[in-house]
Design a protein around this motif. Structure first.
Motif, PDB file in Angstrom:
ATOM      1  N   VAL A 130       3.174 -37.131   3.584  1.00  0.00           N
ATOM      2  CA  VAL A 130       3.853 -38.128   2.975  1.00  0.00           C
ATOM      3  C   VAL A 130       3.077 -39.308   2.671  1.00  0.00           C
ATOM      4  O   VAL A 130       3.091 -39.821   1.662  1.00  0.00           O
ATOM      5  CB  VAL A 130       5.258 -38.637   3.747  1.00  0.00           C
ATOM      6  CG1 VAL A 130       5.953 -39.695   2.762  1.00  0.00           C
ATOM      7  CG2 VAL A 130       6.024 -37.442   4.048  1.00  0.00           C
ATOM      8  N   ALA A 131       2.225 -39.756   3.711  1.00  0.00           N
ATOM      9  CA  ALA A 131       1.214 -40.823   3.055  1.00  0.00           C
ATOM     10  C   ALA A 131       0.156 -40.622   3.994  1.00  0.00           C
ATOM     11  O   ALA A 131      -0.036 -40.526   5.123  1.00  0.00           O
ATOM     12  CB  ALA A 131       2.027 -42.389   3.674  1.00  0.00           C
ATOM     13  N   MET A 132      -0.892 -40.415   3.538  1.00  0.00           N
ATOM     14  CA  MET A 132      -2.340 -40.214   3.988  1.00  0.00           C
ATOM     15  C   MET A 132      -3.331 -41.225   3.461  1.00  0.00           C
ATOM     16  O   MET A 132      -4.098 -40.861   2.680  1.00  0.00           O
ATOM     17  CB  MET A 132      -2.804 -38.948   3.754  1.00  0.00           C
ATOM     18  CG  MET A 132      -1.875 -37.734   4.304  1.00  0.00           C
ATOM     19  SD  MET A 132      -2.069 -37.811   6.214  1.00  0.00           S
ATOM     20  CE  MET A 132      -3.809 -37.170   6.235  1.00  0.00           C
ATOM     21  N   PRO A 133      -3.378 -42.413   3.967  1.00  0.00           N
ATOM     22  CA  PRO A 133      -4.189 -43.429   3.449  1.00  0.00           C
ATOM     23  C   PRO A 133      -5.770 -42.994   3.663  1.00  0.00           C
ATOM     24  O   PRO A 133      -5.832 -42.530   4.637  1.00  0.00           O
ATOM     25  CB  PRO A 133      -3.812 -44.784   4.139  1.00  0.00           C
ATOM     26  CG  PRO A 133      -3.293 -44.268   5.281  1.00  0.00           C
ATOM     27  CD  PRO A 133      -2.558 -42.826   4.917  1.00  0.00           C
ATOM     28  N   GLU A 134      -6.605 -43.734   2.869  1.00  0.00           N
ATOM     29  CA  GLU A 134      -7.999 -43.508   3.249  1.00  0.00           C
ATOM     30  C   GLU A 134      -8.386 -43.911   4.612  1.00  0.00           C
ATOM     31  O   GLU A 134      -7.875 -44.766   5.226  1.00  0.00           O
ATOM     32  CB  GLU A 134      -8.872 -44.477   2.408  1.00  0.00           C
ATOM     33  CG  GLU A 134     -10.355 -43.988   2.563  1.00  0.00           C
ATOM     34  CD  GLU A 134     -11.210 -45.011   1.374  1.00  0.00           C
ATOM     35  OE1 GLU A 134     -12.460 -44.789   1.306  1.00  0.00           O
ATOM     36  OE2 GLU A 134     -10.680 -45.486   0.661  1.00  0.00           O
ATOM     37  N   GLY A 135      -8.837 -43.022   5.390  1.00  0.00           N
ATOM     38  CA  GLY A 135      -9.277 -43.067   6.876  1.00  0.00           C
ATOM     39  C   GLY A 135      -8.349 -42.456   7.608  1.00  0.00           C
ATOM     40  O   GLY A 135      -8.561 -42.420   8.985  1.00  0.00           O
ATOM     41  N   ALA A 136      -7.056 -41.956   7.296  1.00  0.00           N
ATOM     42  CA  ALA A 136      -6.044 -41.372   8.087  1.00  0.00           C
ATOM     43  C   ALA A 136      -6.457 -40.091   8.573  1.00  0.00           C
ATOM     44  O   ALA A 136      -7.450 -39.292   8.034  1.00  0.00           O
ATOM     45  CB  ALA A 136      -4.773 -41.152   7.342  1.00  0.00           C
ATOM     46  N   SER A 137      -6.325 -39.795   9.898  1.00  0.00           N
ATOM     47  CA  SER A 137      -6.950 -38.679  10.542  1.00  0.00           C
ATOM     48  C   SER A 137      -6.468 -37.295   9.995  1.00  0.00           C
ATOM     49  O   SER A 137      -5.381 -37.356   9.545  1.00  0.00           O
ATOM     50  CB  SER A 137      -6.442 -38.830  12.000  1.00  0.00           C
ATOM     51  OG  SER A 137      -5.033 -39.130  12.185  1.00  0.00           O
ATOM     52  N   ALA A 138      -7.399 -36.260  10.266  1.00  0.00           N
ATOM     53  CA  ALA A 138      -6.951 -35.099   9.777  1.00  0.00           C
ATOM     54  C   ALA A 138      -6.364 -34.447  11.065  1.00  0.00           C
ATOM     55  O   ALA A 138      -5.946 -34.967  11.953  1.00  0.00           O
ATOM     56  CB  ALA A 138      -8.455 -34.240   9.555  1.00  0.00           C
ATOM     57  N   ILE A 139      -5.837 -32.999  10.715  1.00  0.00           N
ATOM     58  CA  ILE A 139      -5.207 -32.423  11.802  1.00  0.00           C
ATOM     59  C   ILE A 139      -6.457 -31.335  12.289  1.00  0.00           C
ATOM     60  O   ILE A 139      -7.270 -30.838  11.781  1.00  0.00           O
ATOM     61  CB  ILE A 139      -4.219 -31.480  11.372  1.00  0.00           C
ATOM     62  CG1 ILE A 139      -3.331 -31.095  12.474  1.00  0.00           C
ATOM     63  CG2 ILE A 139      -4.270 -30.674  10.294  1.00  0.00           C
ATOM     64  CD1 ILE A 139      -1.860 -30.409  12.240  1.00  0.00           C
ATOM     65  N   LYS A 140      -6.558 -31.317  13.730  1.00  0.00           N
ATOM     66  CA  LYS A 140      -7.182 -30.472  14.300  1.00  0.00           C
ATOM     67  C   LYS A 140      -6.738 -29.190  15.050  1.00  0.00           C
ATOM     68  O   LYS A 140      -5.873 -29.385  15.821  1.00  0.00           O
ATOM     69  CB  LYS A 140      -7.881 -31.390  15.481  1.00  0.00           C
ATOM     70  CG  LYS A 140      -9.151 -30.658  16.208  1.00  0.00           C
ATOM     71  CD  LYS A 140      -9.766 -31.773  17.131  1.00  0.00           C
ATOM     72  CE  LYS A 140     -10.881 -31.071  18.278  1.00  0.00           C
ATOM     73  NZ  LYS A 140     -11.196 -32.147  19.414  1.00  0.00           N
ATOM     74  N   PHE A 141      -7.340 -27.801  14.806  1.00  0.00           N
ATOM     75  CA  PHE A 141      -6.923 -26.884  15.348  1.00  0.00           C
ATOM     76  C   PHE A 141      -7.895 -26.333  16.313  1.00  0.00           C
ATOM     77  O   PHE A 141      -8.980 -26.321  15.984  1.00  0.00           O
ATOM     78  CB  PHE A 141      -6.581 -25.704  14.223  1.00  0.00           C
ATOM     79  CG  PHE A 141      -5.608 -26.197  13.298  1.00  0.00           C
ATOM     80  CD1 PHE A 141      -4.211 -26.054  13.521  1.00  0.00           C
ATOM     81  CD2 PHE A 141      -5.550 -26.709  12.094  1.00  0.00           C
ATOM     82  CE1 PHE A 141      -3.139 -26.452  12.750  1.00  0.00           C
ATOM     83  CE2 PHE A 141      -4.709 -27.190  11.309  1.00  0.00           C
ATOM     84  CZ  PHE A 141      -3.391 -26.887  11.590  1.00  0.00           C
ATOM     85  N   GLU A 142      -7.406 -25.699  17.461  1.00  0.00           N
ATOM     86  CA  GLU A 142      -8.362 -25.190  18.502  1.00  0.00           C
ATOM     87  C   GLU A 142      -8.128 -23.761  18.436  1.00  0.00           C
ATOM     88  O   GLU A 142      -7.193 -22.912  18.391  1.00  0.00           O
ATOM     89  CB  GLU A 142      -7.654 -25.678  19.594  1.00  0.00           C
ATOM     90  CG  GLU A 142      -8.533 -25.332  20.868  1.00  0.00           C
ATOM     91  CD  GLU A 142      -8.133 -25.863  22.125  1.00  0.00           C
ATOM     92  OE1 GLU A 142      -7.823 -25.156  23.234  1.00  0.00           O
ATOM     93  OE2 GLU A 142      -7.648 -27.068  22.267  1.00  0.00           O
ATOM     94  N   ASP A 143      -9.456 -22.939  18.588  1.00  0.00           N
ATOM     95  CA  ASP A 143      -9.581 -21.612  18.993  1.00  0.00           C
ATOM     96  C   ASP A 143      -8.847 -21.332  20.232  1.00  0.00           C
ATOM     97  O   ASP A 143      -9.127 -21.674  21.199  1.00  0.00           O
ATOM     98  CB  ASP A 143     -11.028 -21.442  19.375  1.00  0.00           C
ATOM     99  CG  ASP A 143     -11.184 -19.715  19.038  1.00  0.00           C
ATOM    100  OD1 ASP A 143     -10.549 -19.035  19.575  1.00  0.00           O
ATOM    101  OD2 ASP A 143     -12.510 -19.398  18.596  1.00  0.00           O
ATOM    102  N   PRO A 144      -7.734 -20.525  19.984  1.00  0.00           N
ATOM    103  CA  PRO A 144      -6.879 -20.077  20.938  1.00  0.00           C
ATOM    104  C   PRO A 144      -7.522 -19.267  22.116  1.00  0.00           C
ATOM    105  O   PRO A 144      -7.022 -19.076  23.247  1.00  0.00           O
ATOM    106  CB  PRO A 144      -5.822 -19.254  20.474  1.00  0.00           C
ATOM    107  CG  PRO A 144      -6.386 -18.604  19.158  1.00  0.00           C
ATOM    108  CD  PRO A 144      -7.256 -19.780  18.662  1.00  0.00           C
TER     109      PRO A 144
END
Length: 206
Positions: A130-144
């Motif tokens: 909805v709101a992703m300002p500059e510098g907002a964190s990404a989402i991180k996925f981990e190898d299961p």
């Protein structure tokens, strides 16, 4: 000649929310999220008691589509995206459906994080932004497979994406991400001075 192939693939769905269902006005959705957060005293109390940064409606509200029509429109879009993901994943639903289990708002302030977790008892989980300002964190996925890599050396930095131990996805406003609910993920620290706003959800097999 040797033959090397990839097995047991983990799928990640990334699309524009507008590809399916009614158009969602980003400004109206953001205003709705903040209006709900301001009125949700139970949610505010839960966040404070549990040391949760910012605000989430996860533990307090279960009726967002009833409260604001824009969330009902959002669910119509999400239903179609989840159907597309299920088809790609080759799920045999045996005549049943994947249906929305819960839907909640996340407002993450500067310095806030969401630690690594999975979504038990669900089949498909995801988030729309909805709101992703500059510098907002990404989402991180981990190898299961991490728990089984007892003696594996680290990967070289430029290894192919599908072989990396962690993947960072930086979505934009209006994007939707879907993954199978067992996939561990987290939101690293929000480095923006502005708040990162998203709506997350789970679907179950019914």
């Amino acid at each position: 000649m040797s033959n090397i192939k990839s097995l047991f693939v983990t799928r990640l769905y990334h699309a524009l929310l507008s590809e399916h269902g009614p158009a969602i006005d980003a400004a109206e959705m953001e205003a709705s999220c903040y209006a709900i957060a301001e009125d949700d005293e139970a949610g505010q109390d839960w966040c404070e008691e549990n040391g949760f940064p910012g605000y989430t409606s996860y533990a307090s509200l279960t009726d967002l589509p009833w409260r604001f029509p824009i969330f009902a429109d959002l669910v119509k879009s999400l239903d179609k995206h989840v159907m597309a993901f299920a088809e790609d994943a080759g799920f045999d639903l045996d005549g049943r459906k994947l249906v929305l289990e819960d839907l909640w708002i996340n407002i993450l302030p500067e310095g806030g994080t969401h630690s690594g977790h999975i979504h038990p008892h669900s089949v498909v989980s995801g988030t729309t932004y909805v709101a992703m300002p500059e510098g907002a964190s990404a989402i991180k996925f981990e190898d299961p497979r991490h728990a089984m890599m007892m003696a594996a050396p680290p990967r070289v930095k430029d290894v192919r994406e599908e072989m990396k131990p962690f993947i960072y996805i930086a979505p934009a406003v209006g994007d939707v991400l879907l993954w199978e609910s067992w996939l561990r993920h987290e939101v690293p620290m929000n480095m923006s001075e502005d708040e990162r706003v998203s709506v997350s959800f789970n679907y179950r097999w019914e």
